[in-house]
Design an enzyme around this catalytic site. Structure first.
Site, PDB file in Angstrom:
ATOM      1  N   SER A  10      49.336  35.713  14.406  1.00  0.00           N
ATOM      2  CA  SER A  10      48.544  36.882  14.802  1.00  0.00           C
ATOM      3  C   SER A  10      48.889  38.087  13.939  1.00  0.00           C
ATOM      4  CB  SER A  10      48.811  37.237  16.267  1.00  0.00           C
ATOM      5  OG  SER A  10      48.143  36.362  17.128  1.00  0.00           O
ATOM      6  N   HIS A  63      48.863  43.673  21.962  1.00  0.00           N
ATOM      7  CA  HIS A  63      48.528  42.777  20.853  1.00  0.00           C
ATOM      8  C   HIS A  63      47.465  43.379  19.943  1.00  0.00           C
ATOM      9  CE1 HIS A  63      46.981  39.085  18.887  1.00  0.00           C
ATOM     10  NE2 HIS A  63      48.199  38.590  19.095  1.00  0.00           N
ATOM     11  N   ASP A  70      40.185  41.757  19.695  1.00  0.00           N
ATOM     12  CA  ASP A  70      41.512  41.545  20.248  1.00  0.00           C
ATOM     13  C   ASP A  70      41.568  42.147  21.650  1.00  0.00           C
ATOM     14  OD1 ASP A  70      44.502  41.306  20.371  1.00  0.00           O
ATOM     15  OD2 ASP A  70      44.221  40.820  18.267  1.00  0.00           O
TER      16      ASP A  70
END
Length: 763
Positions: free
Chosen positions: A542, A212, A138
């Site tokens: 996600s 994220h 990520d």
């Protein structure tokens, strides 16, 4: 009586009074009082005065805690039992009930998927997979978060071969017994820049500049953090699915791009470092498996026993847009949880609409304010989206502005409204949806509402010469029903690459998930937002993917010898697709029951997955046979197998025989001159991993256009790891192109129910 005796008596009486008062206060409990708004006596100018007078009639202490005047009307207060009796006799009282005590949660998902209720009886869930290593590819990790606390963890597993790379903002001490590995991959990304990564304002290290990566990683394996929240919303204990599992992060995505080159480099290290579970919340390729390098590397990972989960994508509700469809990976779609953040819009005509919002500043006065539609004041005539520059300075001063949903974020629209002098915003969705599921962290008082509210509010503004509104907020609400739902953004099938493989595989919590965040970026991800938080609320597949990754770590801890396919099968065959009341899970986009093309096998139930009874297992050879069935060249097969396998010339390979826990059955459309009937057969093998039982099959279908026959109808298992083969014959009548339907194939035996979805599509 002498003066000193009088003084002593007064002192004694005061002590008795104080003692009695304190004792009475201890006897009081908190009550919620509902009032009939229509019965407010005329002398009162507002409800607050009425509530206060009502309280004074029963209690010397006018201790109103909160007043409510939006959805319910009334107040909360502290009362004795005797005071409650008196209050119930007062004018306008509808009900008085003692408040309920709720146990607060943040991500909400551990309890919602069923983990919390079983911690006392399932030690493998309580331990959280102590020596299981989860790798996350990520945007990196924020090492300062409390979610990476390694208290109670033992030494790092000896088999771990990874390392903790250093760089800007990231030192060796950033890693610990929880975060055992951190790497970053930047070469391709840096080559795309005009300068270096540092000149681009990013950290050339595993440090997460975007947020994220930290969010997904802590969702999977975050350590418990008490009293976590986002500015007070979703307050409670934040924890990942496998709080005792180890974490290794691989930063291959940056602020603007995720390049395949960097991703592949990361995936290689994932395999060699020795992770057990891989979580990737990135968009995948729609290319064939012979042109998809990520599919190839994950094939190798699965071949070496690594469970691989990918997100399905956020491109719903359009069909055939699902990503990451290789059959060796687990493709995860998003579902809602039973938590909401209500906000209410009340119009000047008395109509009230429930929406949602995350607003953290000072609320608007509890009075009506002028209301305007953005399309009526925009620089670009008719533009209602409140995009940057669309509202002239001062054009909405002192007003609440109704903006319509479009590509710009709600927070960004709020900044536009605020800059133009607006004091509040109604963010209205002009497109139908069953339930508003998208929530933003706003800069000014805002409520997001659905299409029904949109239409009424817009009509009210157009028809009233002096439109007004007010916005109020309800904080965090748990137990919202119906739940779960399939949000419209979650990508759907049919599978555009291999129509005979059903994707997504399963749903997991992916809406309004609270998890860790970076200290480098605002929670709205806007440059003009100076705020920094330790936890943020995000939605998307996600967020769903790391739920499955963390849960896979728990199952892996309980069953270390299970293959990735067996773990996926356990999730899929035990997933639920109806609510407790028997009604089917709904699709937000249509308001109708979700089909397997939206939800796969259903919503994950990890406790049942721990003991599924039977599993559909698959090996590397099975996947290679699958590639042979797709008629890939010998070169492609060689690349996938490392030169150790070749398709046998003349042998009939069939995609229908891949041992998958679900059935996707594409059928020919109706056409002139055709017989209108198609017969296809699928073969499956079940492996007993539970108590030996005799299983009987039950099939159901939503369409009469397809007849389903299973042979044999009974499977008797007498020992562990025993395998049984069965065949399903589908006899279908042609329907118009684009038609879809679905059904179920369920094996029941003893305490076990082994369920597989069936999806029909007429191409």
């Amino acid at each position: 009586m002498k003066p000193k005796h009088v003084a002593q008596l007064i002192a004694i009486l005061m002590l008795v009074f104080c003692y009695s008062y304190v004792a009475a206060e201890h006897q009081k409990k908190t009550y919620i009082v509902h009032m009939d708004k229509s019965l407010m006596p005329l002398p009162f100018s507002n409800h607050l005065k009425w509530y206060e007078t009502t309280m004074k009639s029963v209690s010397m202490a006018n201790n109103i805690l909160y007043t409510y005047d939006t959805v319910i009307h009334g107040f909360s207060t502290r009362l004795t039992v005797e005071e409650v009796k008196l209050l119930k006799q007062q004018h306008g009282i509808l009900s008085v009930h003692e408040e309920k005590i709720y146990e607060l949660h943040t991500t909400r998902s551990p309890e919602f998927v069923g983990l919390e209720r079983n911690n006392m009886v399932l030690p493998e869930f309580s331990s959280g997979g102590n020596d299981v290593i989860v790798g996350v590819v990520d945007t990196g990790i924020w090492p300062g978060t409390k979610s990476l606390d390694d208290t109670g963890l033992g030494p790092i597993p000896r088999r771990w071969k990874g390392t903790c790379e250093t760089g800007k903002g990231f030192s060796k001490s950033s890693c610990n017994r929880k975060l055992i590995g951190a790497r970053y991959f930047f070469k391709r990304y840096e080559a795309s820049l005009n300068g270096s990564i540092e000149q681009n304002g990013e950290s050339k290290s595993p440090l997460d500049d975007a947020g994220h990566g930290t969010h997904t990683a802590t969702t999977a394996v975050g350590s418990p953090v008490t009293n976590a929240s986002l500015f007070g919303y979703a307050r409670g204990i934040a924890r990942g699915m496998a709080p005792k599992a180890r974490l290794a992060v691989y930063k291959a995505c940056w602020l603007t791009d995720c390049f395949e080159t960097d991703i592949l480099a990361a995936l290689e290290k994932v395999i060699t470092d020795g992770v057990d579970v891989l979580s990737v919340s990135l968009g995948g390729s729609l290319a064939g498996y012979d042109q998809d390098s990520v599919a190839l590397v994950t094939f190798v990972a699965v071949s070496q026993g690594i469970f691989v989960a990918f997100s399905a994508g956020n491109e719903g509700p359009t069909p055939k847009n699902i990503k990451n469809v290789a059959p060796w990976i687990t493709t995860v779609g998003a579902g809602t949880v039973d938590r909401d953040f209500p906000a209410y819009v009340t119009l000047g005509n008395g109509k009230t609409f429930k929406g949602i919002s995350l607003f953290t500043g000072n609320p608007l006065p509890n009075s009506f304010m002028p209301l305007v539609f953005a399309g009526n004041v925009s620089n670009n005539t008719g533009s209602s989206g409140c995009y940057p520059g669309s509202l002239p300075p001062g054009s909405v001063a002192g007003k609440i502005v109704m903006c319509e949903v479009n590509a710009y974020s709600g927070a960004q629209k709020g900044m536009v409204v605020k800059a133009a002098g607006g004091v509040g915003m109604i963010l209205a969705n002009p497109v139908y949806s069953l339930k508003e599921v998208e929530v933003d962290l706003h800069f000014l008082p805002t409520a997001s509402v659905d299409k029904k509210a949109h239409d009424v509010i817009k009509s009210y503004i157009a028809s009233d010469h002096n439109p007004k509104a007010k916005i109020t907020f309800g904080g965090t609400k748990l137990g919202v029903q119906p739940s779960p739902l399939v949000p419209k953004f979650s990508s759907r099938g049919p599978n555009p690459i291999t129509p005979k493989i059903l994707k997504p595989d399963i749903l997991a919590p992916g809406v309004t998930i609270l998890a860790g965040w970076t200290g480098k970026r605002s929670p709205t991800q806007l440059k003009d937002d100076p705020r920094r938080v330790e936890f943020n609320i995000e939605s998307g597949t996600s967020m769903a993917c790391p739920h499955i990754s963390g849960l896979a770590a728990l199952v892996k801890a309980a069953h270390p010898k299970w293959s990735p396919a067996a773990i996926r099968s356990a999730f899929m065959t035990t997933a639920y697709y109806t609510h407790k009341n028997g009604k089917e899970i709904l699709d937000v986009a249509t308001g109708k029951p979700a089909t397997p093309f939206e939800q796969g096998a259903g919503y994950v139930d990890p406790v049942s997955a721990l003991d599924p009874g039977l599993v559909y297992d698959a090996s590397t050879i099975d996947y290679l046979n699958f590639l042979c069935a797709l008629n890939y060249s010998s070169t492609t097969i060689k690349i996938y197998s490392g030169g150790e396998f070749a398709c046998i010339k003349g042998k009939k390979y069939r995609v229908e025989d891949l041992n998958y826990p679900s059935f996707a059955v594409p059928l020919p459309k109706a056409s002139n001159g055709s017989s209108g009937q198609t017969i296809v057969k699928y073969t499956r093998t079940l492996t007993n991993v539970g108590t030996p039982e005799t299983y009987r099959v039950v099939v159901s279908s939503k369409t009469v256009a397809v007849k389903i026959k299973v042979e044999p109808e009974v499977l008797k298992f007498v020992k562990k790891n025993e395998k049984k083969v069965y065949t399903v014959t589908f006899t279908a009548t042609s329907l118009p192109s684009g038609s879809i339907s679905y059904g179920r194939l369920v094996w029941t035996g003893g305490k076990y129910t082994v369920s597989s979805p069936i999806a029909f599509s007429w191409e």
